[in-house]
Design an enzyme around this catalytic site. Structure first.
Site, PDB file in Angstrom:
ATOM      1  N   ASP A   1       4.034  13.513  14.038  1.00  0.00           N
ATOM      2  CA  ASP A   1       4.012  13.440  12.340  1.00  0.00           C
ATOM      3  C   ASP A   1       2.768  13.830  11.673  1.00  0.00           C
ATOM      4  O   ASP A   1       2.404  12.864  11.214  1.00  0.00           O
ATOM      5  CB  ASP A   1       4.991  12.312  12.052  1.00  0.00           C
ATOM      6  CG  ASP A   1       5.426  12.249  10.669  1.00  0.00           C
ATOM      7  OD1 ASP A   1       5.341  13.355  10.269  1.00  0.00           O
ATOM      8  OD2 ASP A   1       5.797  11.172  10.076  1.00  0.00           O
TER       9      ASP A   1
ATOM     10  N   PRO B   1       7.513  -0.948   5.093  1.00  0.00           N
ATOM     11  CA  PRO B   1       6.289  -0.847   3.975  1.00  0.00           C
ATOM     12  C   PRO B   1       4.921  -1.212   4.848  1.00  0.00           C
ATOM     13  O   PRO B   1       4.987  -1.978   5.706  1.00  0.00           O
ATOM     14  CB  PRO B   1       6.685  -1.889   2.945  1.00  0.00           C
ATOM     15  CG  PRO B   1       7.800  -2.651   3.817  1.00  0.00           C
ATOM     16  CD  PRO B   1       8.459  -1.531   4.843  1.00  0.00           C
TER      17      PRO B   1
ATOM     18  N   LEU C   1       0.917  -1.240  -0.102  1.00  0.00           N
ATOM     19  CA  LEU C   1       0.023  -0.211  -0.043  1.00  0.00           C
ATOM     20  C   LEU C   1       0.904   1.294  -0.178  1.00  0.00           C
ATOM     21  O   LEU C   1       0.519   2.360  -0.515  1.00  0.00           O
ATOM     22  CB  LEU C   1      -1.120   0.023   1.267  1.00  0.00           C
ATOM     23  CG  LEU C   1      -1.952  -1.155   1.439  1.00  0.00           C
ATOM     24  CD1 LEU C   1      -2.554  -0.872   2.805  1.00  0.00           C
ATOM     25  CD2 LEU C   1      -2.974  -0.899   0.278  1.00  0.00           C
TER      26      LEU C   1
ATOM     27  N   GLY D   1       5.527   3.451   4.823  1.00  0.00           N
ATOM     28  CA  GLY D   1       5.256   4.375   6.201  1.00  0.00           C
ATOM     29  C   GLY D   1       6.382   4.839   6.715  1.00  0.00           C
ATOM     30  O   GLY D   1       7.588   4.571   6.275  1.00  0.00           O
TER      31      GLY D   1
END
Ligand code: NAG
Ligand code: NAG
Ligand code: NAG
Ligand code: NAG
Ligand code: NAG
Ligand code: NAG
Length: 836
Positions: free
Chosen positions: A644, A532, A525, A528
């Site tokens: 974040d 992944p 997808l 991150g």
């Protein structure tokens, strides 16, 4: 000869006209057209002969009025009066509809207008028609408006003393009209009397009766089923009722279940609010489901923090935990000063709420509400603001929903037996019911955690690390016994964090291999913050997202544990839900619920997808993010800073509800620790607050900054970083600030939003966004106030100049976005060493 013939024709013509008009008058019509007059002894009657409109003279009065009354009921009960405060002294009058669509009462001798339905006749109207409907509404509409959907004027907008079925009592925010009914002065005089019944919309709406400008009776706020102080109002065979609260209008309305029944609400000259039902067999009006107004309905009889119970003597009693403000006065039944707290509030974090049941909810003049929040969020919100004294659900049906907060003293409470609503009142620690019950209770537990938040956080982390190793061994053993059957054992392999009941399922590695097609690139997808993310489908068909911690990442393990422990404890509608984790050998993975709509970035920054996000959807997302963030910041046990927050970390579920994801970078620290310093700055340029990016100081206010950037990006549909404007070189924040100063904020709005925008919401959102990105952290609002400001109507403080972090030097003034120093991927998360 020639002349005589014309005279004859004229005569015949005049005769015919007279004949025609006399016929048309006897055949009482329900309409009146422009320039047509209704003379004193004429009336118009609705189609089904239900209502009649004309001149009348009430009781023993010598004055005359234009009104509407029941045609079928012989007593001639008047339900509406046009000129209640402008009586007509004799019968030389008529009622006409002007070509502008204005109803006027004229003196037929002098032609002077005595009364008119409206003062402004500026709008151009084509062939107005007046019609009396069978609902009792007299409407004026344009000839072309066959369905009578947009009447120019209607009597239902101007109440007298009667609420008929279908009338809307309350406020229309679009037209700015307020509809309320006022008693007659006496039964012979329809002039405005002392009493009025209206919907008070200063806080959460509540119907009130006023005498002059003083409230004398409060029906209580709507609880989703009925008004809190009116248990007698219940489903019945005669009428149904509803209370509508939305941005366009707030109103109460009832409708007939059987249209051949007559019922009305009337405010009598003595102030009684009566619901009357016509009993045909007796030919009289009779009271139906009318509240028995007793002593306890006298507004504020017992003073603040006291309740009135009609079955007790004396009727007033202090609420539990409260004592009379003046014991002497209380003893002699002077309750006006009410009660005060036995132990005063000091606004410390140990405070909680006691539940009081079977009440009429207190006056909501000073209150705030949100119809979608849960009771848990509601408590959090109330707790986080020291002036919030109580909370409850706005809708008690089902499991309860919505949030109603009270500010200031609680007034006008009454106690019912076997019915009534529940209220949660703020109490100091020592008065909490839960404390008395037993030490295991959750609120007491909260207290203990608050006292030693740091110690318990450390403890939790230590315990979970132990657990981690223990389970790692256990899984290995179990897999040897029963390979490939990991899923069935999920429930046995739970991570327990400390002594809490949070259970986190452990997934087997091979099950995840199966689910994700051996972590194939097709299932990937995205990437991150620290590895992944893959899409997977479990054997039972459930879709999941698997975040696989990069093996090479050295900082990963620590953050992984951090994230597991944190997220497993955070449960909120606007946070991504962690379903479990997987720890095997060098593999560490987190399993989340799958979000079919992916990240918010794939919507707002994508030329075709952005069309799908209209303003209401965007506003819903802004509010959702704010709630999720508030939960992180204000959660009673741990204060979590996301660090974040950015568009790509906001995921959307199938209903486009926003969910904050990626807590890998979050830090927890004790409730009273406000900011912390770190030597590793982690975050994403474009969202970082200046004090964080520059000095590595982070606090909840640095998240607020990122939230502000998010809001501006959502409104504008452009990235803050990489924003280019042809006229200047500011970034998005600078651009927004410039437009705000010139009062042109609305120019910021994304072009695709043209039709759906709600100006005031958009303006508020931009304004709050700018408040959040102010340079100094202390100037920025907390998330609590940010939400309050977004959702309320009150005035907002002016934002000061925003702060940006530009390049590697600390600068606070707007500068070109090209000087960031990093040019490649705008969405890149960065990690850098700072201050060493
Ligand atoms: C109409 O005007 C006439 C003449 O001034 C006056 O006598 C009569 O009272 C007026 N009627 C009303 C209803 O005002
Ligand atoms: C018309 O104007 C008069 C005088 O300004 C005012 O008293 C009256 O309430 C107005 N009527 C309406 C229907 O606005
Ligand atoms: C009330 O009853 C009428 C007639 O049966 C129906 O049309 C209406 O939808 C009902 N309203 C509510 C709020 O239930
Ligand atoms: C409505 O009321 C009338 C008169 O009471 C009655 O005759 C009729 O049957 C009722 N209609 C319904 C649908 O209940
Ligand atoms: C109140 O809650 C019930 C049950 O959840 C729901 O059906 C109803 O629509 C709600 N009412 C309002 C006014 O939101
Ligand atoms: C608490 O709520 C009151 C009333 O809405 C508001 O004026 C005040 O600013 C709030 N305080 C905080 C700290 O949010």
């Amino acid at each position: 000869m020639e002349k005589r013939r014309t005279t004859n024709i004229k005569l015949i013509f005049t005769f015919l006209v007279a004949l025609y008009s006399s016929i048309s008058c006897n055949y009482a019509s329900d309409t009146i057209s422009a320039n047509q007059a209704i003379r004193y002894d004429e009336t118009i009657v609705s189609q089904q002969q239900t209502y009649e409109l004309g001149f009348f003279s009430p009781g023993n009065s010598v004055n005359h009025y234009v009104g509407i009354w029941y045609k079928k009921i012989s007593t001639g009960t008047v339900v509406w009066v046009a000129n209640r405060n402008t009586p007509l002294i004799d019968t030389s009058v008529d009622l006409t509809l002007t070509v502008q669509g204005v109803l006027t009462i004229r003196n037929t001798t002098t032609g002077i207008v005595i009364w008119s339905s409206t003062n402004s006749s500026t709008t151009s109207v084509k062939n107005p028609i007046g019609q009396l409907l069978d609902t009792g509404n007299f409407i004026v509409y344009e000839e072309g408006d066959i369905n009578q959907e947009n009447p120019i004027w209607q009597s239902f907008d101007f109440f007298t003393d009667t609420l008929l079925p279908g009338m809307k009592q309350g406020r229309d925010f679009v037209t700015g009209t307020e509809r309320y009914y006022t008693s007659w002065k006496s039964k012979d005089d329809p002039a405005s009397g002392e009493f009025s019944t209206s919907i008070d919309t200063r806080g959460y709406p509540q119907p009130i009766r006023t005498k002059g400008d003083k409230i004398t009776y409060r029906v209580g706020p709507w609880n989703g089923l009925r008004f809190s102080g009116a248990p007698h109002l219940r489903p019945n065979p005669i009428y149904n009722f509803t209370f509508v609260i939305n941005q366009r209008e707030i109103y109460y309305q009832y409708n007939l279940i059987n249209a051949s029944v007559f019922t009305r609400m009337v405010l009598q000259p003595n102030g009684n609010i009566e619901r009357l039902l016509w009993i045909d067999s007796r030919q009289e009006w009779s009271l139906y489901l009318t509240p028995e107004i007793d002593r306890c309905d006298e507004y504020g009889l017992c003073g603040p923090y006291a309740s009135c119970n009609i079955d007790q003597s004396p009727v007033c009693e202090c609420l539990k935990g409260f004592v009379p403000t003046s014991a002497d006065q209380w003893r002699v039944a002077d309750w006006s000063q009410g009660c005060r707290r036995r132990t005063p509030l000091e606004c410390d974090s140990g405070e909680g709420f006691n539940k009081y049941s079977n009440l009429k909810l207190p006056d909501t003049q000073r209150s705030w509400y949100d119809l979608t929040m849960t009771l848990v969020d509601c408590e959090t919100m109330c707790k986080s603001n020291c002036s919030c004294t109580a909370y409850t659900n706005t809708n008690i049906s089902g499991t309860g929903s919505g949030c109603l907060l009270w500010f200031g003293d609680l007034l006008d409470i009454r106690m019912f037996t076997g019915t009534g609503d529940s209220l949660y009142i703020r109490m100091p620690y020592s008065e909490l019911d839960s404390l008395r019950e037993n030490s295991k209770s959750s609120t007491a537990g909260t207290r203990i955690r608050v006292i030693v938040p740091v110690a318990s956080a450390v403890l939790i982390i230590l315990i979970s690390i132990c657990m981690y190793y223990r389970f790692k061994r256990k899984i290995k053993q179990q897999q040897q016994v029963n390979p490939g059957n990991e899923l069935r054992q999920e429930s046995e392999n739970n991570i327990r964090v400390g002594d809490e009941d949070l259970e986190l399922p452990l997934f087997g590695l091979s099950a995840l291999h199966n689910a994700t097609n051996n972590f194939s690139d097709n299932n990937k997808l995205g990437e991150g913050g620290f590895g992944p993310v893959y899409k997977g489908v479990l054997e039972d068909g459930q879709e999941i997202a698997v975040k696989r911690l990069a093996k090479t990442s050295t900082q990963g393990l620590h953050e992984f544990k951090n994230e597991v422990i944190l997220i497993s404890k955070l449960q909120h509608r606007n946070l991504v839900k962690l379903l479990g984790c997987c720890i095997e050998g060098t593999e560490k993975m987190l399993i989340y619920e799958y979000m079919p709509n992916k990240g918010l970035d794939s919507f707002i920054f994508n030329k075709t997808q952005r069309e799908l996000l209209d303003w209401p959807a965007r506003y819903h997302i802004i509010i959702g993010i704010a709630r999720g963030l508030l939960y992180l910041h204000q959660d009673s046990r741990l204060r979590i800073i996301h660090r974040d927050l950015k568009v790509s970390n906001i995921l959307l579920d199938k209903d486009m509800n926003p969910k904050i994801s990626d807590f890998g970078l979050a830090r927890t620290f004790g409730g009273n620790q406000i900011e912390a310093n770190t030597n590793r700055v982690v975050g994403t340029y474009g969202y970082m607050a200046p004090e964080y990016a520059g000095d590595g100081i982070f606090s909840i206010k640095s998240d607020v900054y990122s939230f502000g950037v998010l809001v501006l990006e959502i409104v504008c549909g452009e990235k803050n970083r990489g924003f280019v404007h042809k006229e200047h070189s500011n970034n998005l924040i600078g651009h927004a600030w410039g437009l705000h100063k010139e009062g042109k904020s609305l120019q910021l709005v994304a072009k695709c939003l043209d039709d759906s925008i709600n100006m005031s919401q958009v303006q508020r959102s931009i304004h709050v966004g700018l408040l959040c990105v102010q340079r100094l952290p202390e100037d920025r609002p907390t998330m609590t106030s940010a939400i309050l400001m977004l959702e309320s109507e009150g005035p907002l403080p002016s934002p000061k100049e925003p702060g940006f972090y530009i390049g590697k030097t600390k600068q606070d003034t707007p500068q070109s976005s090209s000087s960031y120093g990093i040019t490649s991927n705008n969405e890149l998360s960065i990690s850098m060493l700072n201050g060493r």
